[in-house]
Design a protein around this motif. Structure first.
Motif, PDB file in Angstrom:
ATOM      1  N   VAL A 211      11.262   9.651  35.708  1.00  0.00           N
ATOM      2  CA  VAL A 211      11.593  11.077  35.640  1.00  0.00           C
ATOM      3  C   VAL A 211      13.012  11.208  35.068  1.00  0.00           C
ATOM      4  O   VAL A 211      13.989  10.821  35.717  1.00  0.00           O
ATOM      5  N   TYR A 212      13.113  11.710  33.867  1.00  0.00           N
ATOM      6  CA  TYR A 212      14.425  11.908  33.233  1.00  0.00           C
ATOM      7  C   TYR A 212      15.116  13.053  33.980  1.00  0.00           C
ATOM      8  O   TYR A 212      14.453  14.045  34.327  1.00  0.00           O
ATOM      9  N   PRO A 213      16.453  12.954  34.214  1.00  0.00           N
ATOM     10  CA  PRO A 213      17.077  13.939  35.120  1.00  0.00           C
ATOM     11  C   PRO A 213      17.319  15.338  34.537  1.00  0.00           C
ATOM     12  O   PRO A 213      18.427  15.846  34.541  1.00  0.00           O
TER      13      PRO A 213
ATOM     14  N   GLY B  36       5.339   8.117  24.173  1.00  0.00           N
ATOM     15  CA  GLY B  36       6.500   8.401  23.322  1.00  0.00           C
ATOM     16  C   GLY B  36       7.595   9.167  24.025  1.00  0.00           C
ATOM     17  O   GLY B  36       7.489   9.497  25.208  1.00  0.00           O
ATOM     18  N   CYS B  37       8.666   9.452  23.288  1.00  0.00           N
ATOM     19  CA  CYS B  37       9.827  10.077  23.908  1.00  0.00           C
ATOM     20  C   CYS B  37      10.648  10.807  22.850  1.00  0.00           C
ATOM     21  O   CYS B  37      10.841  10.286  21.749  1.00  0.00           O
ATOM     22  N   ASN B  38      11.122  12.003  23.212  1.00  0.00           N
ATOM     23  CA  ASN B  38      11.951  12.786  22.286  1.00  0.00           C
ATOM     24  C   ASN B  38      13.436  12.477  22.437  1.00  0.00           C
ATOM     25  O   ASN B  38      14.236  12.964  21.655  1.00  0.00           O
ATOM     26  N   ASN B  39      13.809  11.724  23.486  1.00  0.00           N
ATOM     27  CA  ASN B  39      15.221  11.381  23.654  1.00  0.00           C
ATOM     28  C   ASN B  39      15.581  10.238  22.701  1.00  0.00           C
ATOM     29  O   ASN B  39      14.705   9.571  22.156  1.00  0.00           O
ATOM     30  N   ARG B  40      16.868  10.054  22.535  1.00  0.00           N
ATOM     31  CA  ARG B  40      17.316   8.985  21.628  1.00  0.00           C
ATOM     32  C   ARG B  40      18.442   8.200  22.277  1.00  0.00           C
ATOM     33  O   ARG B  40      19.549   8.109  21.741  1.00  0.00           O
ATOM     34  N   CYS B  41      18.172   7.655  23.469  1.00  0.00           N
ATOM     35  CA  CYS B  41      19.187   6.863  24.160  1.00  0.00           C
ATOM     36  C   CYS B  41      19.582   5.707  23.225  1.00  0.00           C
ATOM     37  O   CYS B  41      18.704   5.054  22.648  1.00  0.00           O
ATOM     38  N   SER B  42      20.883   5.468  23.103  1.00  0.00           N
ATOM     39  CA  SER B  42      21.329   4.575  22.030  1.00  0.00           C
ATOM     40  C   SER B  42      20.916   3.116  22.238  1.00  0.00           C
ATOM     41  O   SER B  42      20.867   2.357  21.291  1.00  0.00           O
ATOM     42  N   PHE B  43      20.603   2.737  23.486  1.00  0.00           N
ATOM     43  CA  PHE B  43      20.238   1.343  23.748  1.00  0.00           C
ATOM     44  C   PHE B  43      18.746   1.087  23.607  1.00  0.00           C
ATOM     45  O   PHE B  43      18.282  -0.031  23.766  1.00  0.00           O
ATOM     46  N   CYS B  44      17.975   2.143  23.326  1.00  0.00           N
ATOM     47  CA  CYS B  44      16.521   2.049  23.489  1.00  0.00           C
ATOM     48  C   CYS B  44      15.795   2.174  22.157  1.00  0.00           C
ATOM     49  O   CYS B  44      16.111   3.049  21.353  1.00  0.00           O
ATOM     50  N   ILE B  45      14.807   1.315  21.935  1.00  0.00           N
ATOM     51  CA  ILE B  45      14.047   1.400  20.683  1.00  0.00           C
ATOM     52  C   ILE B  45      12.630   1.912  20.922  1.00  0.00           C
ATOM     53  O   ILE B  45      11.793   1.896  20.024  1.00  0.00           O
ATOM     54  N   ILE B  46      12.383   2.399  22.152  1.00  0.00           N
ATOM     55  CA  ILE B  46      11.022   2.864  22.444  1.00  0.00           C
ATOM     56  C   ILE B  46      10.593   4.006  21.516  1.00  0.00           C
ATOM     57  O   ILE B  46       9.482   3.975  20.987  1.00  0.00           O
ATOM     58  N   PRO B  47      11.451   5.010  21.257  1.00  0.00           N
ATOM     59  CA  PRO B  47      11.000   6.059  20.325  1.00  0.00           C
ATOM     60  C   PRO B  47      10.664   5.496  18.942  1.00  0.00           C
ATOM     61  O   PRO B  47       9.754   5.989  18.275  1.00  0.00           O
ATOM     62  N   LYS B  48      11.380   4.444  18.534  1.00  0.00           N
ATOM     63  CA  LYS B  48      11.059   3.821  17.234  1.00  0.00           C
ATOM     64  C   LYS B  48       9.695   3.138  17.297  1.00  0.00           C
ATOM     65  O   LYS B  48       8.924   3.159  16.346  1.00  0.00           O
TER      66      LYS B  48
ATOM     67  N   SER C 199       4.914   7.470  32.288  1.00  0.00           N
ATOM     68  CA  SER C 199       5.064   7.909  30.903  1.00  0.00           C
ATOM     69  C   SER C 199       6.419   7.353  30.487  1.00  0.00           C
ATOM     70  O   SER C 199       7.069   6.668  31.272  1.00  0.00           O
ATOM     71  N   GLN C 200       6.892   7.689  29.281  1.00  0.00           N
ATOM     72  CA  GLN C 200       8.266   7.305  28.948  1.00  0.00           C
ATOM     73  C   GLN C 200       9.235   8.325  29.526  1.00  0.00           C
ATOM     74  O   GLN C 200      10.382   8.046  29.793  1.00  0.00           O
ATOM     75  N   ASP C 201       8.750   9.553  29.705  1.00  0.00           N
ATOM     76  CA  ASP C 201       9.621  10.661  30.116  1.00  0.00           C
ATOM     77  C   ASP C 201       8.753  11.687  30.865  1.00  0.00           C
ATOM     78  O   ASP C 201       8.308  12.676  30.291  1.00  0.00           O
TER      79      ASP C 201
ATOM     80  N   ARG D 162      24.129   8.238  24.977  1.00  0.00           N
ATOM     81  CA  ARG D 162      23.439   9.490  24.602  1.00  0.00           C
ATOM     82  C   ARG D 162      22.510   9.967  25.728  1.00  0.00           C
ATOM     83  O   ARG D 162      21.349  10.311  25.518  1.00  0.00           O
ATOM     84  N   ARG D 163      23.099   9.947  26.946  1.00  0.00           N
ATOM     85  CA  ARG D 163      22.381  10.434  28.129  1.00  0.00           C
ATOM     86  C   ARG D 163      23.148  11.630  28.688  1.00  0.00           C
ATOM     87  O   ARG D 163      24.323  11.813  28.360  1.00  0.00           O
ATOM     88  N   PRO D 164      22.546  12.464  29.555  1.00  0.00           N
ATOM     89  CA  PRO D 164      23.282  13.578  30.142  1.00  0.00           C
ATOM     90  C   PRO D 164      24.525  13.053  30.862  1.00  0.00           C
ATOM     91  O   PRO D 164      24.412  12.159  31.700  1.00  0.00           O
TER      92      PRO D 164
HETATM   93  S1  SF4 Z   1      15.487   5.085  27.630  1.00  0.00           S
HETATM   94 FE1  SF4 Z   1      13.742   6.352  28.213  1.00  0.00          FE
HETATM   95  S2  SF4 Z   1      14.445   8.457  27.852  1.00  0.00           S
HETATM   96 FE2  SF4 Z   1      15.822   7.105  26.673  1.00  0.00          FE
HETATM   97  S3  SF4 Z   1      14.912   6.972  24.618  1.00  0.00           S
HETATM   98 FE3  SF4 Z   1      14.163   5.224  25.807  1.00  0.00          FE
HETATM   99  S4  SF4 Z   1      12.200   5.929  26.612  1.00  0.00           S
HETATM  100 FE4  SF4 Z   1      13.333   7.772  25.987  1.00  0.00          FE
END
Ligand code: SF4
Length: 442
Positions: A239-241, A150-162, A194-196, A277-279
């Motif tokens: 590795v998220y930056p 899983g992942c606590n980030n919410r990158c707008s293009f990504c549905i992995i947290p969902k 991992s995801q992060d 929604r990335r750094p």
């Molecule tokens: S792209 Fe990576 S860091 Fe961003 S929400 Fe998806 S899994 Fe998390």
């Protein structure tokens, strides 16, 4: 084994789609199945049941998963679906109503109970043997080590947290025990996934757990250091930056872990990064990379990028190309933006036409090739450790510390007559191409 006994053993076929994380899930399921006396069938016809581990990340992957389920039903008839697309059972049922059961990603217990219902296990202790280190789908000398889900980030293009939910870290003691077992079973290279990866332990307050009379802390830096003490190569992926990644660079410089960082920057334009929604402090990223390289000159950076994100202008894209050149990103993966179902970015204005995405992708890959060629040219004359992946008629093919399996380049070796897969040898780099190296025995 007699034919009669052979016939009583329940056999499960596995179709594994998607990323290395999904592959680890498949390995875990196979290990559990083998532990319970199931046999893994090599094809549809020899299987009593087929398990399809799906991917649901991009629309193209969803289609591929749905097609694979359809094929398994046509060829075998008894099909259980698991994995990322399993989080959307309605989508699967709408296309394939005959599927026996559907479970989501990492729902090992649910997968096992669905298998038990459809195909009860045999209880012959003779069959309950699991090779040490579990059953690996990767070659024996390297293995993926999953440290969290899983992942606590919410990158707008990504549905992995969902699909996979928020970050859930494994206790450090469990990770260390699995890593040691893998190394004991002959694994020479641990690929941390991992995801992060750099968020490891955040969800459990960086808790310590004990293993072999010692406390282990669930924190990125501590884990790198502890894994680095096991005597195997340790390679960090995804590795998220975050700023604290900087702390691990000296472990790379000291040879405790590999001088390799897979760090998905995704873009370089602050405007696009913000929409993602990335750094969005990419100016500092280039300076950071320069600092990392001053501490660890050998560092190889792998990254992934998305071109054609909604709103990306030619100016944004130029910033990305400048970043590639300035940061001298050694290895890259590049994706053309896809408007994934359920992703927040789907609703953004300024969708980039497909032909523009295509054209930018080609321009990006050309710069990536140039940078790779320049980086590899600097390796000529250096001595480096190489892990052998295969040996063919021409000799061994391996990877340096700068290359991960399956995604990066290779090194062709000369003068190593006795080398075999899994050996780590010392070679001198004598030639370099766009993506691959040539080396010889010292
Ligand atoms: S792209 Fe990576 S860091 Fe961003 S929400 Fe998806 S899994 Fe998390």
């Amino acid at each position: 084994m007699t034919d009669a006994l052979e016939k009583t053993i329940p056999k499960v076929g596995i179709v594994s789609l998607g990323c290395p994380k999904a592959l680890v899930d498949s390995e875990r399921i196979i290990t559990r199945l083998r532990a319970e006396g199931y046999q893994i069938a090599p094809d549809y016809s020899g299987a009593d049941l087929v398990l399809v581990n799906t991917c649901g990340f991009l629309d193209s992957a969803r289609e591929e998963s749905l097609d694979a389920i359809g094929e398994a039903i046509a060829e075998n008839g008894k099909v259980i679906v698991t994995g990322c697309l399993g989080a959307e059972p309605d989508v699967i049922r709408a296309r394939h109503p005959k599927v026996l059961a559907i479970t989501g990603p990492q729902q090992y217990e649910s997968v096992m109970s669905a298998v038990h219902t459809a195909l009860p296990p045999s209880h012959d202790p003779f069959l309950d043997l699991v090779p040490e280190g579990g059953v690996k789908l990767t070659p024996r000398h390297y293995a993926y080590l999953k440290i969290s889900e899983g992942c606590n980030n919410r990158c707008s293009f990504c549905i992995i947290p969902k699909l996979r939910g928020d970050l859930v870290s494994r206790p450090a003691a469990h990770v260390m025990a699995e890593a040691e077992k893998l190394v004991g079973a002959g694994v020479k290279e641990l690929l941390v996934i991992s995801q992060d990866t750099s968020a490891y332990g955040l969800d459990i307050g960086y808790a310590t757990s004990s293993w072999k009379d010692r406390e282990y802390r669930a924190k990125f830096y501590d884990l790198c250091k502890d894994l680095g003490s096991l005597g195997a190569w340790v390679r960090l992926h995804y590795v998220y930056p975050y700023p604290h990644v900087d702390e691990a660079i000296h472990l790379m410089a000291e040879g405790k872990i590999l001088p390799y960082l897979d760090i998905p920057f995704q873009h370089a334009s602050p405007r696009v990064l913000k929409a993602m929604r990335r750094p969005a402090n990419q100016d500092k990223q280039a300076a950071r990379i320069a600092k990392w390289r001053s501490e660890c000159p050998d560092l190889a950076i792998r990254s992934t990028f998305i071109v054609g994100f909604p709103g990306e202008t030619e100016e944004d894209f130029s910033l990305l190309l400048d970043f590639m050149r300035e940061g001298q990103i050694d290895r890259v993966g590049c994706f053309k933006y896809e408007n994934v179902v359920h992703a927040a970015s789907r609703d953004l204005e300024g969708q980039v036409p497909e032909e523009v995405k295509e054209e930018r992708w080609h321009r990006f890959m050309e710069v990536a090739r140039e940078v790779s060629e320049q980086r590899l040219a600097t390796k000529i004359g250096k001595e480096v450790d190489v892990i052998i992946d295969e040996v063919d008629d021409e000799g061994p093919i391996g990877r340096t510390v700068w290359d991960a399996p399956e995604v990066d380049g290779a090194i062709e070796l000369h003068g190593f007559k006795k080398a075999k897969p899994g050996d780590i040898v010392r070679a001198r780099v004598v030639d370099a191409g766009d993506y691959d190296l040539v080396g010889e025995a010292i």
